[in-house]
Enzyme design. Sequence first.
Site, PDB file in Angstrom:
ATOM      1  N   TYR A  56       0.884  -1.231  -0.083  1.00 45.81           N
ATOM      2  CA  TYR A  56      -0.079  -0.124  -0.085  1.00 45.81           C
ATOM      3  C   TYR A  56       0.739   1.327  -0.054  1.00 45.81           C
ATOM      4  O   TYR A  56       0.590   2.118  -0.431  1.00 45.81           O
ATOM      5  CB  TYR A  56      -1.013   0.128   1.138  1.00 45.81           C
ATOM      6  CG  TYR A  56      -2.171  -1.131   0.742  1.00 45.81           C
ATOM      7  CD1 TYR A  56      -3.071  -0.670  -0.094  1.00 45.81           C
ATOM      8  CD2 TYR A  56      -2.170  -2.179   1.261  1.00 45.81           C
ATOM      9  CE1 TYR A  56      -4.121  -1.681  -0.265  1.00 45.81           C
ATOM     10  CE2 TYR A  56      -3.050  -3.285   1.119  1.00 45.81           C
ATOM     11  CZ  TYR A  56      -4.084  -3.000   0.250  1.00 45.81           C
ATOM     12  OH  TYR A  56      -5.242  -3.590  -0.052  1.00 45.81           O
ATOM     13  N   GLN A  89     -16.052   3.035  -5.620  1.00 49.30           N
ATOM     14  CA  GLN A  89     -15.084   1.699  -4.950  1.00 49.30           C
ATOM     15  C   GLN A  89     -13.465   2.075  -5.099  1.00 49.30           C
ATOM     16  O   GLN A  89     -12.760   1.268  -4.479  1.00 49.30           O
ATOM     17  CB  GLN A  89     -15.342   0.633  -6.003  1.00 49.30           C
ATOM     18  CG  GLN A  89     -16.763   0.094  -6.172  1.00 49.30           C
ATOM     19  CD  GLN A  89     -16.929  -0.948  -7.096  1.00 49.30           C
ATOM     20  OE1 GLN A  89     -16.969  -2.370  -6.832  1.00 49.30           O
ATOM     21  NE2 GLN A  89     -17.125  -0.420  -8.240  1.00 49.30           N
ATOM     22  N   HIS A 107     -14.615   1.388  -0.200  1.00 44.29           N
ATOM     23  CA  HIS A 107     -13.671   0.420  -0.139  1.00 44.29           C
ATOM     24  C   HIS A 107     -12.517   1.217   0.600  1.00 44.29           C
ATOM     25  O   HIS A 107     -11.379   0.604   0.754  1.00 44.29           O
ATOM     26  CB  HIS A 107     -13.165  -0.511  -1.224  1.00 44.29           C
ATOM     27  CG  HIS A 107     -14.453  -1.295  -1.922  1.00 44.29           C
ATOM     28  ND1 HIS A 107     -14.432  -1.618  -3.094  1.00 44.29           N
ATOM     29  CD2 HIS A 107     -15.388  -1.962  -1.392  1.00 44.29           C
ATOM     30  CE1 HIS A 107     -15.408  -2.650  -3.259  1.00 44.29           C
ATOM     31  NE2 HIS A 107     -16.106  -2.806  -2.128  1.00 44.29           N
ATOM     32  N   CYS A 115      -6.302   2.807  12.942  1.00 43.34           N
ATOM     33  CA  CYS A 115      -5.910   2.089  14.159  1.00 43.34           C
ATOM     34  C   CYS A 115      -6.739   1.266  14.672  1.00 43.34           C
ATOM     35  O   CYS A 115      -7.868   1.633  15.067  1.00 43.34           O
ATOM     36  CB  CYS A 115      -5.204   3.006  15.342  1.00 43.34           C
ATOM     37  SG  CYS A 115      -4.635   2.095  16.832  1.00 43.34           S
ATOM     38  N   CYS A 118      -7.666   1.725  18.816  1.00 42.22           N
ATOM     39  CA  CYS A 118      -8.300   2.689  19.386  1.00 42.22           C
ATOM     40  C   CYS A 118      -9.459   3.185  18.411  1.00 42.22           C
ATOM     41  O   CYS A 118     -10.302   4.340  18.652  1.00 42.22           O
ATOM     42  CB  CYS A 118      -7.432   4.139  19.805  1.00 42.22           C
ATOM     43  SG  CYS A 118      -6.668   4.891  18.536  1.00 42.22           S
ATOM     44  N   GLY A 179     -17.292   2.674 -15.052  1.00 41.96           N
ATOM     45  CA  GLY A 179     -16.065   1.976 -14.988  1.00 41.96           C
ATOM     46  C   GLY A 179     -15.803   0.810 -14.007  1.00 41.96           C
ATOM     47  O   GLY A 179     -14.943   0.693 -13.086  1.00 41.96           O
ATOM     48  N   ASN A 202     -18.687   2.124 -19.592  1.00 47.59           N
ATOM     49  CA  ASN A 202     -17.472   1.165 -19.389  1.00 47.59           C
ATOM     50  C   ASN A 202     -16.702   1.005 -20.689  1.00 47.59           C
ATOM     51  O   ASN A 202     -17.170   1.571 -21.728  1.00 47.59           O
ATOM     52  CB  ASN A 202     -18.050  -0.200 -18.928  1.00 47.59           C
ATOM     53  CG  ASN A 202     -18.202  -0.437 -17.566  1.00 47.59           C
ATOM     54  OD1 ASN A 202     -17.623   0.206 -16.649  1.00 47.59           O
ATOM     55  ND2 ASN A 202     -18.792  -1.596 -17.269  1.00 47.59           N
TER      56      ASN A 202
HETATM   57 ZN   LIG Z   1      -4.805   3.923  18.233  1.00 48.96          ZN
END
Ligand SMILES: [Zn+2]
Length: 252
Positions: A56, A89, A107, A115, A118, A179, A202
């Site tokens: 990522y 998306q 998504h 996180c 928390c 798309g 598309n």
């Molecule tokens: Zn945290």
Amino acid sequence: MTHERHLVVFSGAGLSADSGIATFRGVDGLWENHSIDEICNFETWERNRESVHRFYNARRVALATVEPNPMHRLLANWQTRFRTTLITQNIDDLLERAGATDVLHVHGFLTEMRCLACGSVWDIGTSAWDPSRDSCPTCGSRSKVKPNVVFFNEPAPAYQPMSEAFASLGRDDVLVVIGTDGAVVPIGSVAQQLRCHKVLNNLEPVPPEAFVPGMVSPRQFDRALFKPAAKAVSELDEIVTEWMAAWSGSGL
Ligand SMILES: [Zn+2]
């Protein structure tokens, strides 16, 4: 008696493809060289934390090298002219950079981290995340910080408002699908059931041998434009503008 028409735009990878963002699936898809289980499975990601972040990080840093295309700008422009809900998306920030606001990213959003310890969500822009050094700014956790992207086997809370937006569309409203083949979110079935004005853009039709229920087909739409998103801009704007403007003519 006025009913303000509602325009809902649902987009997928084909919207950002013309900006040079690789699609995740398909022949040149990013997942070709990775196991989905390794990169984006909610049940196993903590074991693969380093490769998850490496994957990522590369996507996030690459965002700095691409630009919104004319279709992103058209969608942002519709928001200034019509009551518009943008649902995508895509996890990139190209709609926002084109000027769009309140985009529902079903998504997740690539520039954000989340996180799990928390619940904090924060934006890190197009920078890389170092899982051995960086930590949650709220609670300090390292091991529980993941990209704010929906992994397989992970709940997708934005599916609820997305379904509500589709269900709210009445006969005079407009649905634009851009798309996406409907393989992940079955937008073909959604379009089939709706009675509003519907247009599909598309690159090409889903080949009959690849079609599974839920996918898009020109039969589910009033109009279908098979061409790259960035090349469909003026035609699509014309269609949507006509549908969205039709109501206001009466009574004047
Ligand atoms: Zn945290």
